[in-house]
Design a protein around this motif. Structure first.
Motif, PDB file in Angstrom:
ATOM      1  N   PRO A  85      24.180  41.256 188.280  1.00  0.00           N
ATOM      2  CA  PRO A  85      23.840  41.471 189.688  1.00  0.00           C
ATOM      3  C   PRO A  85      23.467  40.183 190.436  1.00  0.00           C
ATOM      4  N   SER A  86      23.035  39.162 189.712  1.00  0.00           N
ATOM      5  CA  SER A  86      22.620  37.913 190.346  1.00  0.00           C
ATOM      6  C   SER A  86      23.673  36.816 190.275  1.00  0.00           C
ATOM      7  N   GLY A  87      24.663  37.011 189.437  1.00  0.00           N
ATOM      8  CA  GLY A  87      25.618  35.958 189.109  1.00  0.00           C
ATOM      9  C   GLY A  87      26.240  35.206 190.262  1.00  0.00           C
ATOM     10  N   SER A  88      26.537  35.878 191.361  1.00  0.00           N
ATOM     11  CA  SER A  88      27.212  35.218 192.475  1.00  0.00           C
ATOM     12  C   SER A  88      26.264  34.792 193.594  1.00  0.00           C
ATOM     13  N   SER A  89      24.993  34.996 193.399  1.00  0.00           N
ATOM     14  CA  SER A  89      24.015  34.648 194.439  1.00  0.00           C
ATOM     15  C   SER A  89      23.813  33.138 194.507  1.00  0.00           C
ATOM     16  N   PRO A  90      23.720  32.591 195.705  1.00  0.00           N
ATOM     17  CA  PRO A  90      23.555  31.138 195.832  1.00  0.00           C
ATOM     18  C   PRO A  90      22.199  30.626 195.355  1.00  0.00           C
ATOM     19  N   ASN A  91      21.227  31.508 195.220  1.00  0.00           N
ATOM     20  CA  ASN A  91      19.898  31.086 194.774  1.00  0.00           C
ATOM     21  C   ASN A  91      19.676  31.350 193.278  1.00  0.00           C
ATOM     22  N   PHE A  92      20.766  31.534 192.536  1.00  0.00           N
ATOM     23  CA  PHE A  92      20.691  31.843 191.109  1.00  0.00           C
ATOM     24  C   PHE A  92      21.452  30.816 190.295  1.00  0.00           C
ATOM     25  N   LYS A  93      20.841  30.391 189.180  1.00  0.00           N
ATOM     26  CA  LYS A  93      21.521  29.474 188.263  1.00  0.00           C
ATOM     27  C   LYS A  93      21.198  29.887 186.840  1.00  0.00           C
ATOM     28  N   PHE A  94      22.237  30.046 186.009  1.00  0.00           N
ATOM     29  CA  PHE A  94      22.051  30.355 184.592  1.00  0.00           C
ATOM     30  C   PHE A  94      22.278  29.102 183.766  1.00  0.00           C
ATOM     31  N   VAL A  95      21.364  28.861 182.809  1.00  0.00           N
ATOM     32  CA  VAL A  95      21.504  27.741 181.878  1.00  0.00           C
ATOM     33  C   VAL A  95      21.396  28.305 180.466  1.00  0.00           C
ATOM     34  N   LYS A  96      22.438  28.068 179.662  1.00  0.00           N
ATOM     35  CA  LYS A  96      22.379  28.469 178.261  1.00  0.00           C
ATOM     36  C   LYS A  96      21.705  27.335 177.500  1.00  0.00           C
ATOM     37  N   GLY A  97      20.579  27.659 176.868  1.00  0.00           N
ATOM     38  CA  GLY A  97      19.871  26.637 176.120  1.00  0.00           C
ATOM     39  C   GLY A  97      18.630  27.195 175.464  1.00  0.00           C
ATOM     40  N   ASP A  98      18.013  26.375 174.640  1.00  0.00           N
ATOM     41  CA  ASP A  98      16.887  26.758 173.801  1.00  0.00           C
ATOM     42  C   ASP A  98      15.594  26.157 174.347  1.00  0.00           C
ATOM     43  N   ILE A  99      14.550  26.975 174.448  1.00  0.00           N
ATOM     44  CA  ILE A  99      13.256  26.478 174.916  1.00  0.00           C
ATOM     45  C   ILE A  99      12.656  25.477 173.936  1.00  0.00           C
ATOM     46  N   GLY A 100      13.184  25.412 172.722  1.00  0.00           N
ATOM     47  CA  GLY A 100      12.716  24.440 171.737  1.00  0.00           C
ATOM     48  C   GLY A 100      13.264  23.043 171.967  1.00  0.00           C
ATOM     49  N   SER A 101      14.142  22.883 172.931  1.00  0.00           N
ATOM     50  CA  SER A 101      14.702  21.570 173.253  1.00  0.00           C
ATOM     51  C   SER A 101      13.871  20.911 174.355  1.00  0.00           C
ATOM     52  N   ALA A 102      13.020  19.982 173.958  1.00  0.00           N
ATOM     53  CA  ALA A 102      12.156  19.308 174.931  1.00  0.00           C
ATOM     54  C   ALA A 102      12.979  18.564 175.977  1.00  0.00           C
ATOM     55  N   ASN A 103      14.067  17.940 175.553  1.00  0.00           N
ATOM     56  CA  ASN A 103      14.906  17.207 176.515  1.00  0.00           C
ATOM     57  C   ASN A 103      15.467  18.138 177.579  1.00  0.00           C
ATOM     58  N   LEU A 104      15.950  19.303 177.178  1.00  0.00           N
ATOM     59  CA  LEU A 104      16.506  20.260 178.126  1.00  0.00           C
ATOM     60  C   LEU A 104      15.428  20.794 179.063  1.00  0.00           C
ATOM     61  N   VAL A 105      14.296  21.199 178.515  1.00  0.00           N
ATOM     62  CA  VAL A 105      13.228  21.767 179.348  1.00  0.00           C
ATOM     63  C   VAL A 105      12.725  20.730 180.350  1.00  0.00           C
ATOM     64  N   ASN A 106      12.471  19.502 179.899  1.00  0.00           N
ATOM     65  CA  ASN A 106      12.038  18.441 180.818  1.00  0.00           C
ATOM     66  C   ASN A 106      13.082  18.185 181.901  1.00  0.00           C
ATOM     67  N   TYR A 107      14.347  18.126 181.492  1.00  0.00           N
ATOM     68  CA  TYR A 107      15.443  17.899 182.437  1.00  0.00           C
ATOM     69  C   TYR A 107      15.470  18.993 183.512  1.00  0.00           C
ATOM     70  N   LEU A 108      15.356  20.250 183.100  1.00  0.00           N
ATOM     71  CA  LEU A 108      15.381  21.354 184.065  1.00  0.00           C
ATOM     72  C   LEU A 108      14.190  21.294 185.021  1.00  0.00           C
ATOM     73  N   LEU A 109      13.013  21.038 184.490  1.00  0.00           N
ATOM     74  CA  LEU A 109      11.835  20.986 185.358  1.00  0.00           C
ATOM     75  C   LEU A 109      11.997  19.909 186.426  1.00  0.00           C
ATOM     76  N   ILE A 110      12.528  18.767 186.030  1.00  0.00           N
ATOM     77  CA  ILE A 110      12.674  17.653 186.972  1.00  0.00           C
ATOM     78  C   ILE A 110      13.836  17.872 187.929  1.00  0.00           C
ATOM     79  N   THR A 111      15.024  18.141 187.393  1.00  0.00           N
ATOM     80  CA  THR A 111      16.213  18.221 188.257  1.00  0.00           C
ATOM     81  C   THR A 111      16.209  19.442 189.163  1.00  0.00           C
ATOM     82  N   GLU A 112      15.568  20.524 188.732  1.00  0.00           N
ATOM     83  CA  GLU A 112      15.528  21.736 189.556  1.00  0.00           C
ATOM     84  C   GLU A 112      14.222  21.843 190.346  1.00  0.00           C
ATOM     85  N   SER A 113      13.367  20.839 190.261  1.00  0.00           N
ATOM     86  CA  SER A 113      12.069  20.821 190.969  1.00  0.00           C
ATOM     87  C   SER A 113      11.277  22.101 190.720  1.00  0.00           C
ATOM     88  N   ILE A 114      11.203  22.498 189.463  1.00  0.00           N
ATOM     89  CA  ILE A 114      10.530  23.741 189.089  1.00  0.00           C
ATOM     90  C   ILE A 114       9.035  23.638 189.388  1.00  0.00           C
TER      91      ILE A 114
END
Length: 151
Positions: A52-81
């Motif tokens: 239901p959210s897939g085509s919404s402009p305010n939605f982004k899906f990222v396949k990844g593991d919360i155990g990856s510090a590099n990925l989590v840090n990257y998302l927090l910074i690049t997406e301004s979480i």
């Protein structure tokens, strides 16, 4: 703590039952928020729950593991979480008996990675952890449920 208005929300474990409903509801009801969902798509995930959210402009899906510090840090910074709703966890107690290390890695280490990323980036204002008895433990039958801390 100064008030803030959340704008960029990361939802972990979002391709699962409860988190997918939260993500879909936020995407549809709050078009001004950016909803970034992170899920590794394991045994209890289903990407169809996010259709239901897939085509919404305010939605982004990222396949990844919360155990990856590099990925989590990257998302927090690049997406301004600025807000995290952390649902990701291994469930089903019976499964944990055969693979307890995997449960510890996901439920404890993964949560630690996210909390450390919050500390390092310094931009997350609210962290909401939603989980089950596999993480929190069971409640005694006679326990007072709710906010029991003194004011």
């Amino acid at each position: 703590m100064a008030a803030y208005t959340q704008k960029n929300i990361l939802i972990t474990g979002a391709a699962r039952f409860i988190a997918s409903h939260v993500a879909n509801r936020l995407v549809s009801n709050y078009p001004g928020y950016k909803i970034v969902v992170l899920d590794k798509l394991d045994y209890c995930s289903n990407l169809k729950k996010l259709l239901p959210s897939g085509s919404s402009p305010n939605f982004k899906f990222v396949k990844g593991d919360i155990g990856s510090a590099n990925l989590v840090n990257y998302l927090l910074i690049t997406e301004s979480i600025d807000t995290i709703m952390h649902f990701a966890a291994q469930t089903h107690v019976d499964n944990s008996f055969g693979n307890s290390f995997e449960f510890t890695k996901n439920n404890i280490y993964g949560t630690h990675v996210i909390l450390e990323a919050c500390k390092v980036t310094g931009q997350v204002k609210r962290f909401i952890h939603v989980s089950t008895d596999e993480v929190y433990g069971e409640t005694d039958d006679n326990a007072i449920v709710g906010d029991c801390e003194p004011s």
